[in-house]
Design a protein around this motif. Sequence first.
Motif, PDB file in Angstrom:
ATOM      1  N   LEU A 253      39.999 -38.405   3.373  1.00  0.00           N
ATOM      2  CA  LEU A 253      38.850 -38.019   4.185  1.00  0.00           C
ATOM      3  C   LEU A 253      38.671 -38.969   5.366  1.00  0.00           C
ATOM      4  O   LEU A 253      38.182 -38.580   6.429  1.00  0.00           O
ATOM      5  CB  LEU A 253      37.583 -38.019   3.311  1.00  0.00           C
ATOM      6  CG  LEU A 253      36.288 -37.575   3.986  1.00  0.00           C
ATOM      7  CD1 LEU A 253      36.396 -36.128   4.453  1.00  0.00           C
ATOM      8  CD2 LEU A 253      35.108 -37.735   3.038  1.00  0.00           C
ATOM      9  N   PHE A 254      39.106 -40.217   5.188  1.00  0.00           N
ATOM     10  CA  PHE A 254      38.943 -41.218   6.252  1.00  0.00           C
ATOM     11  C   PHE A 254      40.245 -41.508   6.998  1.00  0.00           C
ATOM     12  O   PHE A 254      40.212 -41.779   8.192  1.00  0.00           O
ATOM     13  CB  PHE A 254      38.378 -42.514   5.653  1.00  0.00           C
ATOM     14  CG  PHE A 254      37.020 -42.338   5.032  1.00  0.00           C
ATOM     15  CD1 PHE A 254      35.885 -42.406   5.814  1.00  0.00           C
ATOM     16  CD2 PHE A 254      36.885 -42.071   3.684  1.00  0.00           C
ATOM     17  CE1 PHE A 254      34.623 -42.220   5.263  1.00  0.00           C
ATOM     18  CE2 PHE A 254      35.635 -41.887   3.106  1.00  0.00           C
ATOM     19  CZ  PHE A 254      34.498 -41.952   3.900  1.00  0.00           C
ATOM     20  N   THR A 255      41.382 -41.434   6.315  1.00  0.00           N
ATOM     21  CA  THR A 255      42.637 -41.724   7.014  1.00  0.00           C
ATOM     22  C   THR A 255      43.016 -40.607   7.981  1.00  0.00           C
ATOM     23  O   THR A 255      43.485 -40.873   9.092  1.00  0.00           O
ATOM     24  CB  THR A 255      43.778 -41.934   6.008  1.00  0.00           C
ATOM     25  OG1 THR A 255      43.897 -40.788   5.165  1.00  0.00           O
ATOM     26  CG2 THR A 255      43.531 -43.167   5.152  1.00  0.00           C
ATOM     27  N   ALA A 316      43.241 -52.746   8.886  1.00  0.00           N
ATOM     28  CA  ALA A 316      43.899 -52.382  10.144  1.00  0.00           C
ATOM     29  C   ALA A 316      43.058 -51.406  10.961  1.00  0.00           C
ATOM     30  O   ALA A 316      42.976 -51.525  12.200  1.00  0.00           O
ATOM     31  CB  ALA A 316      45.269 -51.766   9.835  1.00  0.00           C
ATOM     32  N   LEU A 317      42.415 -50.442  10.304  1.00  0.00           N
ATOM     33  CA  LEU A 317      41.611 -49.467  11.037  1.00  0.00           C
ATOM     34  C   LEU A 317      40.315 -50.074  11.577  1.00  0.00           C
ATOM     35  O   LEU A 317      39.715 -49.523  12.505  1.00  0.00           O
ATOM     36  CB  LEU A 317      41.294 -48.277  10.133  1.00  0.00           C
ATOM     37  CG  LEU A 317      42.485 -47.371   9.789  1.00  0.00           C
ATOM     38  CD1 LEU A 317      42.087 -46.313   8.776  1.00  0.00           C
ATOM     39  CD2 LEU A 317      43.033 -46.704  11.055  1.00  0.00           C
ATOM     40  N   PHE A 375      41.416 -32.642   5.298  1.00  0.00           N
ATOM     41  CA  PHE A 375      41.704 -32.759   6.727  1.00  0.00           C
ATOM     42  C   PHE A 375      40.719 -31.970   7.586  1.00  0.00           C
ATOM     43  O   PHE A 375      40.183 -32.507   8.563  1.00  0.00           O
ATOM     44  CB  PHE A 375      43.147 -32.330   7.003  1.00  0.00           C
ATOM     45  CG  PHE A 375      43.669 -32.796   8.326  1.00  0.00           C
ATOM     46  CD1 PHE A 375      44.394 -33.964   8.432  1.00  0.00           C
ATOM     47  CD2 PHE A 375      43.420 -32.073   9.482  1.00  0.00           C
ATOM     48  CE1 PHE A 375      44.867 -34.395   9.657  1.00  0.00           C
ATOM     49  CE2 PHE A 375      43.888 -32.494  10.705  1.00  0.00           C
ATOM     50  CZ  PHE A 375      44.617 -33.668  10.794  1.00  0.00           C
ATOM     51  N   PRO A 376      40.478 -30.673   7.288  1.00  0.00           N
ATOM     52  CA  PRO A 376      39.480 -29.978   8.111  1.00  0.00           C
ATOM     53  C   PRO A 376      38.087 -30.573   7.990  1.00  0.00           C
ATOM     54  O   PRO A 376      37.337 -30.620   8.970  1.00  0.00           O
ATOM     55  CB  PRO A 376      39.520 -28.534   7.573  1.00  0.00           C
ATOM     56  CG  PRO A 376      40.203 -28.607   6.263  1.00  0.00           C
ATOM     57  CD  PRO A 376      41.129 -29.767   6.327  1.00  0.00           C
ATOM     58  N   CYS A 395      35.847 -46.038  14.119  1.00  0.00           N
ATOM     59  CA  CYS A 395      36.901 -46.848  13.489  1.00  0.00           C
ATOM     60  C   CYS A 395      36.336 -47.662  12.330  1.00  0.00           C
ATOM     61  O   CYS A 395      36.961 -47.772  11.265  1.00  0.00           O
ATOM     62  CB  CYS A 395      37.544 -47.773  14.524  1.00  0.00           C
ATOM     63  SG  CYS A 395      38.461 -46.918  15.822  1.00  0.00           S
ATOM     64  N   LEU A 396      35.165 -48.236  12.527  1.00  0.00           N
ATOM     65  CA  LEU A 396      34.540 -49.031  11.465  1.00  0.00           C
ATOM     66  C   LEU A 396      34.121 -48.151  10.291  1.00  0.00           C
ATOM     67  O   LEU A 396      34.204 -48.577   9.124  1.00  0.00           O
ATOM     68  CB  LEU A 396      33.337 -49.786  12.031  1.00  0.00           C
ATOM     69  CG  LEU A 396      33.653 -50.827  13.121  1.00  0.00           C
ATOM     70  CD1 LEU A 396      32.369 -51.436  13.659  1.00  0.00           C
ATOM     71  CD2 LEU A 396      34.581 -51.903  12.574  1.00  0.00           C
ATOM     72  N   ILE A 397      33.682 -46.921  10.570  1.00  0.00           N
ATOM     73  CA  ILE A 397      33.331 -45.996   9.485  1.00  0.00           C
ATOM     74  C   ILE A 397      34.574 -45.651   8.670  1.00  0.00           C
ATOM     75  O   ILE A 397      34.535 -45.602   7.438  1.00  0.00           O
ATOM     76  CB  ILE A 397      32.679 -44.727  10.059  1.00  0.00           C
ATOM     77  CG1 ILE A 397      31.319 -45.058  10.693  1.00  0.00           C
ATOM     78  CG2 ILE A 397      32.520 -43.659   8.977  1.00  0.00           C
ATOM     79  CD1 ILE A 397      30.678 -43.888  11.413  1.00  0.00           C
ATOM     80  N   GLN A 398      35.692 -45.420   9.356  1.00  0.00           N
ATOM     81  CA  GLN A 398      36.948 -45.157   8.649  1.00  0.00           C
ATOM     82  C   GLN A 398      37.311 -46.306   7.714  1.00  0.00           C
ATOM     83  O   GLN A 398      37.660 -46.098   6.542  1.00  0.00           O
ATOM     84  CB  GLN A 398      38.091 -44.963   9.642  1.00  0.00           C
ATOM     85  CG  GLN A 398      38.151 -43.614  10.315  1.00  0.00           C
ATOM     86  CD  GLN A 398      39.385 -43.512  11.189  1.00  0.00           C
ATOM     87  OE1 GLN A 398      39.375 -43.925  12.349  1.00  0.00           O
ATOM     88  NE2 GLN A 398      40.457 -42.980  10.634  1.00  0.00           N
TER      89      GLN A 398
END
Length: 453
Positions: A253-255, A316-317, A375-376, A395-398
């Motif tokens: 869900l995040f990647t 990394a994200l 993905f959707p 990016c921080l949420i991911q």
Amino acid sequence: MTTTPTRAPAPPAGRARPLVLRNRAFGTVWLGQVLTQAGVRMFQVGISWWLISEAASADGGLAAGLFMAVSTLPAVVLAPLVARAIARFAHRSLLRTAAGGAGAASAALALWAGASELPVAAAYGAALALASCQAFFDPCLTTSVPELVDDADIEAATGFELSTQSLASLGGALLGALVVDAAGVAGLAAGCAAAYGTAALLIATVRFRTAAHPDAEADAAGGQDAPRRTLRRLLGSMPYVRGILLCFTAANLFTTAVFVVMPLYTASVLHGDGATVALLEASLGVGTLVGSFTGARVSGRPAVVGTACLGAMAAALAVPGLIAARPVIAGSLLLTGWCVGVIGVRFVALFQRLVPAVDKPAFFAVMQAVLGATFPVASLLFGFLGDHFSAQTLCLIQAAGLVPAALALALLPGHFRPAGEPAGEPAGEPAGEPAGAPGPADTPEPTPAGGVR
């Protein structure tokens, strides 16, 4: 005196020619897969950049997110139909039809875009058509491998596939935004049509061998009736596998949101163009390719390796959310891609050994649907958030979202034992196999935590 010529020693096994060179059938079909995978990634990246930079710049985040969601829905919705089609129709015909259908849809879009201004809805419709064709092509190819290679080469074919799929995605992602900037949507669609059409022609030249039906193989092994279990019963008997799937579904869900966040980041933070999008996509693709090649060499139990990789991906994200510098972001995406590649190799091989042969078609079709279903959701969610928050915040949420998934995987009990494993063998790795070695060839896309390539 007559001397008898001595035969040169056989080259070491490690120096044998690659499988794609010594097996023409597999090499030709693999090249067709490279072209189709590159085509669909080129189209996805190119249209996403077109939506953000030109067609829907005011609400680019939501438009790109909706587009990526449409691009991945068929793999989820059509999973039962795909499984039935693969079981019913000749695999070569199904592969050729899927590639040819995608080529026809791309050609129609190219003519439309070249003749008049292209409405956004047409791009969405083309994405749906290409994704539907690809939903049949990918799992059909992986289940066709035993019809193309000898039994001794199945593991080599699987390892080769896992590595080269990343190469195809890398090429497509690298070209997508560049082609749109240079030749517009018409040029992008024409390139996709050429790739799909060539793939269909290549596959038409290959002769597939007849593969034994899984039920027949089970009968030969001594079983009288080996009916396939429903997925619910199968996963109910394998709680460890069920737990892994849940962990990676949450992680995906995040990647997978990175494919929406990267174009937004390029436009709003880096103020770059298509070349910048290509650089970031290439960094992710190169990392995934290297991870696919080296994943089998990473030691440790799958849960430990998966936890470490998810943690490294979270770190990394988070970097682009703190530092807005192209080289730093490219490096962080390189590490992210490497982790994705390692996870794919380790866990797909693990599933190959844990799932009974008769249950593999249903399991891998549903694995593709379950992992792809995020993905959707991720595309729509992060696309909507992208119109209200900065790309750095996304990016921080991911990064934050990956932390619970990593912890859940680390705490997952590792109690499983593949069928036939001696009671004296320790649980945690399949007996008689090196950790992370590639498994048989029923490997669909997407891979765990790897998104849709």
